[in-house]
Structures are given as structure tokens and as C-alpha cells.
Design a protein around this motif. Sequence first.
Motif, PDB file in Angstrom:
ATOM      1  N   GLN A 322       0.834  -1.204   0.000  1.00  0.00           N
ATOM      2  CA  GLN A 322       0.000   0.000   0.000  1.00  0.00           C
ATOM      3  C   GLN A 322       0.871   1.259   0.000  1.00  0.00           C
ATOM      4  O   GLN A 322       0.542   2.253  -0.667  1.00  0.00           O
ATOM      5  N   GLN A 323       1.986   1.229   0.717  1.00  0.00           N
ATOM      6  CA  GLN A 323       2.918   2.352   0.695  1.00  0.00           C
ATOM      7  C   GLN A 323       3.457   2.562  -0.716  1.00  0.00           C
ATOM      8  O   GLN A 323       3.531   3.690  -1.201  1.00  0.00           O
ATOM      9  N   PHE A 324       3.840   1.461  -1.358  1.00  0.00           N
ATOM     10  CA  PHE A 324       4.364   1.533  -2.719  1.00  0.00           C
ATOM     11  C   PHE A 324       3.337   2.151  -3.664  1.00  0.00           C
ATOM     12  O   PHE A 324       3.643   3.061  -4.449  1.00  0.00           O
ATOM     13  N   LEU A 325       2.110   1.690  -3.569  1.00  0.00           N
ATOM     14  CA  LEU A 325       1.039   2.213  -4.428  1.00  0.00           C
ATOM     15  C   LEU A 325       0.825   3.712  -4.211  1.00  0.00           C
ATOM     16  O   LEU A 325       0.657   4.471  -5.169  1.00  0.00           O
ATOM     17  N   SER A 326       0.827   4.134  -2.965  1.00  0.00           N
ATOM     18  CA  SER A 326       0.569   5.542  -2.676  1.00  0.00           C
ATOM     19  C   SER A 326       1.699   6.444  -3.163  1.00  0.00           C
ATOM     20  O   SER A 326       1.485   7.646  -3.385  1.00  0.00           O
ATOM     21  N   ASN A 327       2.895   5.885  -3.356  1.00  0.00           N
ATOM     22  CA  ASN A 327       4.036   6.659  -3.827  1.00  0.00           C
ATOM     23  C   ASN A 327       4.083   6.783  -5.347  1.00  0.00           C
ATOM     24  O   ASN A 327       4.784   7.668  -5.877  1.00  0.00           O
ATOM     25  N   LEU A 328       3.383   5.912  -6.058  1.00  0.00           N
ATOM     26  CA  LEU A 328       3.443   5.928  -7.527  1.00  0.00           C
ATOM     27  C   LEU A 328       2.820   7.214  -8.085  1.00  0.00           C
ATOM     28  O   LEU A 328       1.915   7.791  -7.492  1.00  0.00           O
ATOM     29  N   CYS A 329       3.333   7.634  -9.231  1.00  0.00           N
ATOM     30  CA  CYS A 329       2.841   8.843  -9.887  1.00  0.00           C
ATOM     31  C   CYS A 329       2.228   8.491 -11.237  1.00  0.00           C
ATOM     32  O   CYS A 329       2.872   7.827 -12.054  1.00  0.00           O
ATOM     33  N   PRO A 330       1.009   8.912 -11.504  1.00  0.00           N
ATOM     34  CA  PRO A 330       0.393   8.586 -12.794  1.00  0.00           C
ATOM     35  C   PRO A 330       1.089   9.302 -13.938  1.00  0.00           C
ATOM     36  O   PRO A 330       1.575  10.435 -13.808  1.00  0.00           O
ATOM     37  N   ILE A 331       1.153   8.594 -15.082  1.00  0.00           N
ATOM     38  CA  ILE A 331       1.689   9.202 -16.300  1.00  0.00           C
ATOM     39  C   ILE A 331       0.623  10.119 -16.891  1.00  0.00           C
ATOM     40  O   ILE A 331      -0.547   9.735 -17.000  1.00  0.00           O
ATOM     41  N   GLU A 332       1.014  11.281 -17.277  1.00  0.00           N
ATOM     42  CA  GLU A 332       0.083  12.208 -17.928  1.00  0.00           C
ATOM     43  C   GLU A 332       0.039  11.895 -19.411  1.00  0.00           C
ATOM     44  O   GLU A 332       0.964  12.182 -20.161  1.00  0.00           O
TER      45      GLU A 332
END
Length: 333
Positions: A322-332
Motif C-alpha cells: 500500500q505504501q508503494f502504491l501511494s508513492n506511484l505517480c500517474p503518467i500524464e
Amino acid sequence: MKILIVSDAWLPQINGVVRTLLTTKQILESMGHQVLMVTPDLFKTIPCPTYPEIRLALRPTPRVAELIRVFDPDTIHIATEGPLGLSARSFCYKQQKRFTTSFHTKFPEYVNARFGIPIRWSYHLLRWFHGLSSRVMVATQSLRQELEVQGFKNLAFWSRGVDIELFRPQAKRFLLDARPISLYVGRVAVEKNIEAFLKLNLAGTKYVVGQGPQLESLKQQYPTVRFVGAKTGEELSRYYAAADVFVFPSRTDTFGLVLLESLASGTPVAAYPVSGPLDVIGKSGAGCLDENLETAVQQALTIPAEHCRHHAEQYSWQTCTQQFLSNLCPIEK
């Protein structure tokens, strides 16, 4: 979500980075995410100098770009700074795509230990590599503080977990040598500072589980030590559980997943008071940290197995993912 993870560290390597990425991938997929691993097994490779068991992708840039375009991910995470990581970073920079990275290994200290290259030179390169990252994930708060001093930006926390079903207290009779049994698990290499363990004047028997470039020479130097090679799964868990103390001589690991595996097995830890052990053990009483490693071993032998197990149970892979997921940044797009 479609998650693309790039890593130069992958099977058949056996280390904390590979185990972390494998577990994270499995949990992400169980949550319904699509995960594509861009790893050396998808490329022609050459052996890494001085580390032939590590395979480096050969001229991977065109293939990495193709894999990213075809998969069309929602987010990109670059886990390592090797040829694949560099290729993915180059693609993201040219295509103006956001990405995240993680700092798993203190390469400057490793390279300095093996080749004498000044640490500041290597950190300069790593600052360049991670400088474009939207978030640089680190496993411990002490490592975060160290990297801040080195000038790293956009640091985020991504802890580690342990499989408490696989690593658990078991019968000590799996190993029948003279006790106490002192165990090391990890790469057999100079940067792991393994000789600090092997040179200790300890009663009982020393065991080394792992492979690496120093293995054959250390076998010759320390004939009374039991070198059993690399182990995985259930067999590895038996070694942890059968030992009386786990000795962690490294001064450069960023976390030390083996610490949690040992504690989950009910085996206390002896280590130096450095980043990694300080974060995992801290003031929990599940191990002993001392600049005199022999003193640390003697004191760790008095720690109850149930105390170690209880401390390890606080580290969940689900929480880490969950920590890993929250750190990810969506590609624009």
C-alpha cells in the motif's frame, strides 16, 4: 491500474531486492492490478564484472522503449540504476513521462569497498539518476536522512515486510552441530563485511548461507565454518529457525530483509548499530546492536524466541505494498 516496474535485479539472483519486487508484484496482482516486470530475462545479457551471477542487459534501450509503448502503463517505477533502469529513465525523459524510482543499494559504498572509487563520485551519479524521479522510495527513515544530507530530493518511505507463515519458529534439530549456532545469510562478498563475522571468536558453530565472489576463498580461509550455498523457501526457513543467533555484519545495507526473516523464525539478531539494523531492531529488544560484534552475539543469545517473533509480526507485506502504491505517480497521457 497498469504498473510497469523496471529492475536490473531479478531471478535467478537471490537477494532482498529481488524478494521485495517478487512479493510486491504478487500482492499487486492479487489486488487486481496489471504488472509488467521489465527484467534481464527478457534481453540478451552479459555477466557483470566480478559478479558473474548477475546478468546485465546488452543494448536494451530499443526493446525497453518498445515494451513500454506496447504495455502503455498508467505508471512507471524504476527500481535499479543499471542498464535497464538507465534505458527506462532515458525513455521517460525523452517522452516527458513521470516516473518513480527506489534506492535499494548503497552502491557508492559497495564500489568503494571493491574498487576504491571515491564515494562522492558515485553519489554524484546517483543524484543525477534519481534527480528526475517524481518520488525516490527508501526503506528506512535513517536512509532517508542520509540521502537528504547527500542532496537527494523527493524522498518517500517504502518499508519492507516478511512472510511470517514461511519464516516461523521450528525445531532446532535440523542442524546437529555444536551449539550455539551462529548464522549468516546473504551474499558472500566483500561489501557485506562477512569476515567481521567469520573472524569472531565464538563458541559453537558458524553457518554461512549464500553465494558470491568470495565463497571459494573464504572456504579455504575458514575450514571450520559450514558454507552451505544459497537456500530458498522452506529449506532456508529451517536454517533460520535452527540457528541460535543471526549475525549481520554489514555496515552498508539499506534495510536487511534477512533481519526480519530471522526474527520471524524466532532467532535473535546481532549487528552493528548502523542504518538498517537501527531501523529494524531499534529499541525493540529483539536483537543486540554493538560496535563490538562479539559482545552483540553474546547478548543476543539471551533473547527469548517469542520476543523476536512478536517484533517481526508487525511488518506486513500488505502494508508495504500500500505504501508503494501511494508513492506511484500517474503518467500524464
